[in-house]
Design a protein around this motif. Structure first.
Motif, PDB file in Angstrom:
ATOM      1  N   ASN A  50      41.461  53.422  40.068  1.00  0.00           N
ATOM      2  CA  ASN A  50      40.212  52.718  39.837  1.00  0.00           C
ATOM      3  C   ASN A  50      39.903  52.707  38.335  1.00  0.00           C
ATOM      4  O   ASN A  50      39.962  53.740  37.672  1.00  0.00           O
ATOM      5  CB  ASN A  50      39.087  53.407  40.616  1.00  0.00           C
ATOM      6  N   GLY A  51      39.633  51.528  37.791  1.00  0.00           N
ATOM      7  CA  GLY A  51      39.283  51.400  36.380  1.00  0.00           C
ATOM      8  C   GLY A  51      40.455  51.115  35.458  1.00  0.00           C
ATOM      9  O   GLY A  51      40.243  50.862  34.274  1.00  0.00           O
ATOM     10  N   HIS A  68      38.767  47.483  40.116  1.00  0.00           N
ATOM     11  CA  HIS A  68      37.664  48.294  40.628  1.00  0.00           C
ATOM     12  C   HIS A  68      37.758  48.334  42.146  1.00  0.00           C
ATOM     13  O   HIS A  68      37.668  47.295  42.802  1.00  0.00           O
ATOM     14  CB  HIS A  68      36.297  47.730  40.202  1.00  0.00           C
TER      15      HIS A  68
END
Length: 113
Positions: A50-51, A68
């Motif tokens: 994530n990210g 995301h």
């Protein structure tokens, strides 16, 4: 990306050691970090945290975006605030090509245009 034109260049020290391939950036959706003409260095990966910023295939288009993974779904996010998030639906054709691990200006690569 499998069907696109592929070219080989000697990039020497410009690419990080773990680089599997480079992608020419087109567009302003990832400014101020990535600009048209930059080359993003990619490490092949089937999944990202994530990210993380990666290269993605979604319904016939290829994107450089931030991934995301939210409770309400998966989104591809632009760094440039003028672009809306893209939600990835279960019915979409979606693939992760890899993680962006560096960049350089295309002009730094001899013979690259």
């Amino acid at each position: 990306m499998e069907d696109c034109v592929k070219e080989t260049y000697d990039v020497g020290h410009l690419a990080p050691e773990q680089t599997d391939f480079g992608v020419r950036i087109s567009g302003d959706s990832m400014e101020p970090l990535y600009h048209t003409g930059d080359v993003a260095w990619i490490q092949k990966k089937d999944s990202l945290a994530n990210g993380e910023i990666g290269i993605f295939y979604l319904n016939g288009n290829t994107y450089i975006k931030e991934l995301h993974d939210e409770p309400d779904g998966v989104y591809l996010i632009s760094l440039n605030q003028k672009y809306r998030s893209i939600q990835v639906l279960e019915s979409d054709a979606f693939k992760i090509f890899g993680k962006v691990i560096g960049k350089c200006k295309g002009a730094e690569i001899s013979g690259f245009h």
